[in-house]
Design a protein around this motif. Structure first.
Motif, PDB file in Angstrom:
ATOM      1  N   VAL A 140       1.038  -1.078  -0.085  1.00  0.00           N
ATOM      2  CA  VAL A 140       0.318   0.030   0.500  1.00  0.00           C
ATOM      3  C   VAL A 140       1.003   1.437  -0.191  1.00  0.00           C
ATOM      4  N   ASP A 164      -2.008   5.982   7.889  1.00  0.00           N
ATOM      5  CA  ASP A 164      -2.772   5.650   6.392  1.00  0.00           C
ATOM      6  C   ASP A 164      -3.088   4.791   6.045  1.00  0.00           C
ATOM      7  N   LEU A 175      -6.592   2.368   4.889  1.00  0.00           N
ATOM      8  CA  LEU A 175      -7.122   1.685   3.260  1.00  0.00           C
ATOM      9  C   LEU A 175      -7.564   0.011   3.997  1.00  0.00           C
ATOM     10  N   LEU A 190     -10.416  -0.608   5.196  1.00  0.00           N
ATOM     11  CA  LEU A 190     -11.178   0.207   4.487  1.00  0.00           C
ATOM     12  C   LEU A 190     -12.207  -1.083   3.680  1.00  0.00           C
ATOM     13  N   ALA A 192      -6.240  -0.949  -2.391  1.00  0.00           N
ATOM     14  CA  ALA A 192      -6.372  -0.258  -1.774  1.00  0.00           C
ATOM     15  C   ALA A 192      -4.741   0.545  -1.804  1.00  0.00           C
ATOM     16  N   LEU A 210      -6.212   3.519  -4.210  1.00  0.00           N
ATOM     17  CA  LEU A 210      -7.063   4.124  -3.963  1.00  0.00           C
ATOM     18  C   LEU A 210      -5.562   4.623  -2.928  1.00  0.00           C
ATOM     19  N   ALA A 211      -4.420   4.588  -2.436  1.00  0.00           N
ATOM     20  CA  ALA A 211      -3.230   5.045  -1.648  1.00  0.00           C
ATOM     21  C   ALA A 211      -2.918   6.176  -2.593  1.00  0.00           C
ATOM     22  N   GLU A 219      -4.085   8.460  -4.477  1.00  0.00           N
ATOM     23  CA  GLU A 219      -5.133   9.702  -4.386  1.00  0.00           C
ATOM     24  C   GLU A 219      -5.501   9.978  -5.529  1.00  0.00           C
TER      25      GLU A 219
END
Lengths: 289, 264
Positions: free
Chosen positions: B108, B140, B144, B147, B172, B175-176, B178
């Motif tokens: 991640v 963070d 994730l 999540l 994940a 998405l890390a 952004e």
């Protein structure tokens, strides 16, 4: 005792080379040019020391900068290649470098070699082999600590990821080429340090010290110890330095002993690839999986 | 669809006259479409329709591309893949991509945008601020993982995860970064019914957070469930565009799929 110290000094010098090559391998780069850069470092030190009489520390810095610069020049086109092609390109460099050492008489004195290369001239004079062992060990420890620091940092995380799946790193928004180039340049710097130490220790160098086989020997040390394991590199170096020394005690004719060494290195590399590709202490099963 | 050159802030991705060729074979032909910010646009079609070629063109890895690709008004043409990614596009590929020798957490962390701590010199001059930054990044990353429902040992090697868990890990990691636009190439491939449902829920949650998704998908139930609009491609061309229920009832679409024995 002097003989054992001599072996330990060689282990220290080659450990600097194998640790720095391990960093390069950790980024997924198989380089067979490390011995050539080592030779370049040794020759630059020798010429600056023997011809221009520069002090040890200054000649060492210039020699390391020269290998760094040459490493970058080699890496810029080569790192565009992958896997076997990259290994072949770097091996080509090793062959060219040997030819230059052998034929550029003006600087290298060709097969005659360079003699009377000066040793260290620190405020405390390094006399005898014991002091030299301390000096080489200090450089090897610094190389180890810096390489370990680098591998454990976020930068190290990125280069380890590059060796496993480069496309994934690209798709995380990172310029993998830059990471590999900087890692290669950093490793090249240490070949200059090792070359200077070697040159100043022996006080006489000639082209056969830096045959293309030297690059393969350093690679063998890394592979045997384990790619990704710096401690493994030190272990691999110790094995590959000590085994030929053990052969000396078998009283083989010199013509046979040299070939036996190469045969054993080749055999060891094949056996490691077949039965323990990750090396003795290595973490990674394969590069560019 | 908009055809003028002005940038509409509601449109995050604008593709016009996109043609992709491989060795002289046209994979995508004069494709034009737009993706509205905060929505999920589905890209469907039979195998060989050119869907993955569109993704490759957006990522800058297709060999020969003509046409225009704009991300929030900025052209992506002639940029390298890592530069495109830095502008806010991330991809979840069809083949699950994980760093098996590295830990789940490191996977991640590798997805996070490059920052000061990634610099070469930072390794040797590790300042307190950088350590703090790395601690935050790890926190963070753990959030994730939670999540996407990966609550196991974050320090375990990613190679030990199941296929479904690897898929979650990949999401994940993506998405890390952004992203503003997420390209997803068949995220439900190889998953069981439960896994497909979980991915659909995840996609909706990602959309709710304001991100835009371009979804290439074969699973028509998933497409109906999550897509706001879909484009149907066949032989490199768009043959239909609109809401999923309307488009999937279109006779031309039915022929492209059912007529050639494809199942939705």
């Amino acid at each position: 005792m002097d003989y054992i110290i001599h072996i330990l000094i060689l282990i220290g010098i080659y450990a600097i080379l194998s640790i720095s090559l391990n960093l390069v391998a950790s980024a997924g780069i198989i380089s067979v040019a490390h011995g050539a850069l080592f030779g370049l470092g040794a020759y630059v030190y020798a010429v600056l020391g023997a011809t221009f009489h520069l002090p040890f520390s200054v000649a060492l810095v210039f020699s390391s900068l020269a290998t760094t610069f040459t490493g970058i020049l080699l890496a810029v086109p080569s790192l565009r290649l992958k896997g076997d092609y990259l290994a072949l390109a770097t091996f080509g460099f090793a062959i060219i470098a040997y030819d230059i050492f052998d034929n550029l008489l003006l600087f290298t004195k060709g097969p005659m070699g360079i003699t009377d290369i000066q040793g260290p001239d620190f405020p405390f004079q390094v006399h005898g082999k014991t002091w030299y062992l301390f000096l080489v060990t200090a450089f090897a420890v610094v190389t180890y600590l810096l390489a370990r620091r680098l591998l454990q940092s976020p930068w190290g995380r990125v280069i380890r990821a590059i060796s496993e799946k480069e496309s994934l790193v690209t798709f995380s928004g990172r310029n993998t080429y830059r990471y590999k180039l900087v890692t290669f340049a950093f490793a090249s710097f240490w070949t200059g340090v090792a070359g200077s130490l070697y040159s100043s220790y022996l006080s006489y160098i000639h082209p056969s010290n830096f045959l293309p086989m030297t690059s393969i020997l350093i690679l063998c040390m890394v592979v045997a110890g384990g790619m990704g394991s710096l401690t493994g590199s030190i272990l691999g170096t110790s094995i590959f330095i000590c085994v030929p020394e053990v052969l000396r005690f078998l009283n083989l004719p010199s013509s046979v002993a040299g070939n036996t060494n190469e045969l054993l290195f080749g055999l060891a590399l094949i056996l490691f690839m077949l039965f323990k590709p990750q090396g003795i202490l290595g973490k990674y099963l394969s590069l560019n999986e | 669809m908009r055809t003028d050159g002005e940038h509409d802030p509601g449109i995050i991705l604008s593709v016009s006259n996109l043609t992709v060729a491989y060795n002289g074979n046209i994979a995508v032909s004069s494709l034009t479409f737009e993706v509205t910010r905060g929505r999920i646009l589905g890209l469907v079609g039979p195998n060989g329709a050119g869907k993955t070629s569109v993704i490759n063109a957006l990522l800058g890895i297709a060999p020969k591309v003509t046409g225009s690709i704009l991300l929030a008004g900025s052209s992506l043409r002639d940029l390298r893949s890592y530069q495109i990614v830095r502008l806010g596009i991330r991809v979840v590929t069809q083949q699950t991509q994980t760093l098996n020798a590295m830990s789940v957490l490191e996977n991640v962390l590798m997805g996070m945008p490059e920052d000061e701590s990634d610099r070469f010199v930072s390794a040797f001059f590790w300042k307190k601020a950088l350590t703090k930054g790395e601690t935050k990044r790890k926190a963070d990353a753990l959030a994730l993982l939670s999540l996407v429902g990966l609550n196991g040992d974050p320090d375990a090697p990613a190679g030990g995860l199941s296929y479904g868990q690897k898929k979650r890990l990949e999401i994940a990691r993506t998405l890390a970064g952004e992203p503003t636009v997420l390209l997803m190439d068949e995220p439900t491939a190889g998953l069981d019914t439960g896994g497909v449902g979980d991915v659909c829920q995840m996609l909706k949650a990602i959309r709710s957070s304001g991100k835009t998704i371009l979804l290439v998908e074969h699973n028509m139930e998933a497409v109906r469930d999550v897509c706001d609009e879909i484009i149907v491609m066949d032989f490199g061309k768009m043959i239909a565009f609109g809401k999923p229920e309307e488009v999937l009832a279109n006779p031309r679409v039915l022929e492209a799929y059912i007529g050639r024995g494809e199942h939705g």
